[in-house]
Design a protein around this motif. Sequence first.
Motif, PDB file in Angstrom:
ATOM      1  N   UNK A   3      -0.072 -20.393   4.628  1.00 43.67           N
ATOM      2  CA  UNK A   3      -1.302 -19.927   3.994  1.00 43.67           C
ATOM      3  C   UNK A   3      -2.003 -18.890   4.854  1.00 43.67           C
ATOM      4  N   UNK A   4      -1.854 -18.966   6.183  1.00 42.41           N
ATOM      5  CA  UNK A   4      -2.470 -17.959   7.050  1.00 42.41           C
ATOM      6  C   UNK A   4      -1.921 -16.577   6.735  1.00 42.41           C
ATOM      7  N   UNK A   5      -0.590 -16.495   6.625  1.00 42.51           N
ATOM      8  CA  UNK A   5      -0.014 -15.190   6.327  1.00 42.51           C
ATOM      9  C   UNK A   5      -0.388 -14.690   4.954  1.00 42.51           C
ATOM     10  N   UNK A   6      -0.526 -15.595   3.998  1.00 41.64           N
ATOM     11  CA  UNK A   6      -0.961 -15.207   2.657  1.00 41.64           C
ATOM     12  C   UNK A   6      -2.383 -14.625   2.695  1.00 41.64           C
ATOM     13  N   UNK A   7      -3.269 -15.286   3.430  1.00 44.01           N
ATOM     14  CA  UNK A   7      -4.657 -14.821   3.464  1.00 44.01           C
ATOM     15  C   UNK A   7      -4.826 -13.560   4.299  1.00 44.01           C
ATOM     16  N   UNK A   8      -3.908 -13.288   5.199  1.00 43.88           N
ATOM     17  CA  UNK A   8      -3.926 -11.987   5.863  1.00 43.88           C
ATOM     18  C   UNK A   8      -3.703 -10.878   4.832  1.00 43.88           C
ATOM     19  N   UNK A   9      -2.797 -11.116   3.900  1.00 40.23           N
ATOM     20  CA  UNK A   9      -2.569 -10.153   2.820  1.00 40.23           C
ATOM     21  C   UNK A   9      -3.786 -10.034   1.916  1.00 40.23           C
ATOM     22  N   UNK A  10      -4.411 -11.171   1.624  1.00 40.16           N
ATOM     23  CA  UNK A  10      -5.617 -11.171   0.796  1.00 40.16           C
ATOM     24  C   UNK A  10      -6.720 -10.346   1.447  1.00 40.16           C
ATOM     25  N   UNK A  11      -6.903 -10.533   2.756  1.00 43.58           N
ATOM     26  CA  UNK A  11      -7.961  -9.814   3.471  1.00 43.58           C
ATOM     27  C   UNK A  11      -7.659  -8.322   3.593  1.00 43.58           C
ATOM     28  N   UNK A  12      -6.386  -7.965   3.615  1.00 44.67           N
ATOM     29  CA  UNK A  12      -6.033  -6.548   3.787  1.00 44.67           C
ATOM     30  C   UNK A  12      -6.269  -5.738   2.519  1.00 44.67           C
ATOM     31  N   UNK A  13      -6.356  -6.405   1.380  1.00 46.53           N
ATOM     32  CA  UNK A  13      -6.574  -5.685   0.126  1.00 46.53           C
ATOM     33  C   UNK A  13      -8.020  -5.198   0.042  1.00 46.53           C
ATOM     34  N   UNK A  14      -8.180  -3.889   0.015  1.00 46.25           N
ATOM     35  CA  UNK A  14      -9.493  -3.276  -0.069  1.00 46.25           C
ATOM     36  C   UNK A  14      -9.458  -2.135  -1.090  1.00 46.25           C
ATOM     37  N   UNK A  15     -10.610  -1.548  -1.350  1.00 46.43           N
ATOM     38  CA  UNK A  15     -10.697  -0.410  -2.268  1.00 46.43           C
ATOM     39  C   UNK A  15     -10.720   0.887  -1.467  1.00 46.43           C
ATOM     40  N   UNK A  16      -9.725   1.740  -1.713  1.00 46.24           N
ATOM     41  CA  UNK A  16      -9.643   3.058  -1.075  1.00 46.24           C
ATOM     42  C   UNK A  16      -9.809   4.137  -2.144  1.00 46.24           C
ATOM     43  N   UNK A  17     -10.800   4.994  -1.950  1.00 45.51           N
ATOM     44  CA  UNK A  17     -11.027   6.093  -2.888  1.00 45.51           C
ATOM     45  C   UNK A  17     -10.414   7.403  -2.413  1.00 45.51           C
ATOM     46  N   UNK A  18     -10.269   7.578  -1.118  1.00 48.39           N
ATOM     47  CA  UNK A  18      -9.684   8.805  -0.584  1.00 48.39           C
ATOM     48  C   UNK A  18      -8.182   8.589  -0.418  1.00 48.39           C
ATOM     49  N   UNK A  19      -7.414   9.297  -1.237  1.00 49.02           N
ATOM     50  CA  UNK A  19      -5.965   9.102  -1.276  1.00 49.02           C
ATOM     51  C   UNK A  19      -5.236  10.443  -1.233  1.00 49.02           C
ATOM     52  N   UNK A  20      -3.992  10.409  -0.768  1.00 48.13           N
ATOM     53  CA  UNK A  20      -3.116  11.573  -0.873  1.00 48.13           C
ATOM     54  C   UNK A  20      -1.916  11.201  -1.734  1.00 48.13           C
ATOM     55  N   UNK A  21      -1.138  12.215  -2.105  1.00 43.33           N
ATOM     56  CA  UNK A  21       0.017  11.968  -2.967  1.00 43.33           C
ATOM     57  C   UNK A  21       1.301  11.729  -2.185  1.00 43.33           C
ATOM     58  N   UNK A  22       1.164  11.298  -0.932  1.00 44.39           N
ATOM     59  CA  UNK A  22       2.336  10.849  -0.179  1.00 44.39           C
ATOM     60  C   UNK A  22       2.623   9.392  -0.531  1.00 44.39           C
ATOM     61  N   UNK A  23       3.886   8.997  -0.402  1.00 45.19           N
ATOM     62  CA  UNK A  23       4.258   7.610  -0.644  1.00 45.19           C
ATOM     63  C   UNK A  23       4.985   7.055   0.570  1.00 45.19           C
ATOM     64  N   UNK A  24       4.537   5.907   1.103  1.00 43.15           N
ATOM     65  CA  UNK A  24       5.211   5.316   2.260  1.00 43.15           C
ATOM     66  C   UNK A  24       6.522   4.619   1.913  1.00 43.15           C
ATOM     67  N   UNK A  25       6.804   4.434   0.632  1.00 46.94           N
ATOM     68  CA  UNK A  25       8.029   3.750   0.204  1.00 46.94           C
ATOM     69  C   UNK A  25       8.667   4.538  -0.939  1.00 46.94           C
ATOM     70  N   UNK A  26       9.891   4.166  -1.270  1.00 52.14           N
ATOM     71  CA  UNK A  26      10.608   4.861  -2.340  1.00 52.14           C
ATOM     72  C   UNK A  26      10.098   4.432  -3.712  1.00 52.14           C
ATOM     73  N   UNK A  27      10.327   5.270  -4.711  1.00 50.70           N
ATOM     74  CA  UNK A  27       9.991   4.906  -6.086  1.00 50.70           C
ATOM     75  C   UNK A  27      10.763   3.667  -6.526  1.00 50.70           C
ATOM     76  N   UNK A  28      11.985   3.538  -6.021  1.00 45.57           N
ATOM     77  CA  UNK A  28      12.780   2.348  -6.346  1.00 45.57           C
ATOM     78  C   UNK A  28      12.083   1.083  -5.851  1.00 45.57           C
ATOM     79  N   UNK A  29      11.496   1.155  -4.653  1.00 49.17           N
ATOM     80  CA  UNK A  29      10.799  -0.002  -4.103  1.00 49.17           C
ATOM     81  C   UNK A  29       9.544  -0.305  -4.918  1.00 49.17           C
ATOM     82  N   UNK A  30       8.834   0.721  -5.362  1.00 49.41           N
ATOM     83  CA  UNK A  30       7.663   0.509  -6.223  1.00 49.41           C
ATOM     84  C   UNK A  30       8.080  -0.225  -7.489  1.00 49.41           C
TER      85      UNK A  30
END
Length: 204
Positions: A3-30
């Motif tokens: 559950x600790x690792x799950x809540x680390x993911x929960x806490x990392x989710x935030x709202x980002x308004x400033x974005x670029x059109x780069x992708x850190x992963x492949x479209x296949x992974x998305x």
Amino acid sequence: MASDSFFEAVKSRRTYYQLTDDSPISDKKIHEIVDNAITNVPSSFNSQSTRVLVLLGEEHKKLWGEIVIPIIKSVAPAEAWPASEQRLNGFKAGYGTICFYEDPKDVAKLQEQYPLYADKFPQWSEHTNAMHQYVLWTALELEGFGANLQHYNPLIDEKIAATWGVEQNWSLKSQLVFGTPAGKPYDKTFKPLEERVFVHGAKE
């Protein structure tokens, strides 16, 4: 520890308004992430009523540049438009958008099967959709994306359906915009837990 690792993911989710059109992963992974969410996120009575339209790269830019921006400009007060345009261009600057839908046919089928709960199924359908939104938002941020959730429906529904062949009866709920973060999220504040959590019967 699980559950600790799950809540680390929960806490990392935030709202980002400033974005670029780069992708850190492949479209296949998305695509894989989306498939996993659609397969494994629960739904009321296993209705599986959620549908998603995933728009990446130029299709994402078409959504915001050719559909959302012109439609909002046509209805926005002139004095408010410059701020709205800046905001919308910020969404266009991202890499992708996931449009979340509910299929009312699945809801109607359950209403017919279980008339006792007929008035509740539309509400439970909203809960189902929200869970899909949350899981995908969190999963994409774990992969290095930033994201924000928008609600330009119903103004944009018809044009999106015509452009990408979406079923006309599907109900659009939200648009999750994502891209590589180009800024930081706003500071987050929290109400006291004593106002929100009430536990009875706990043992020390």
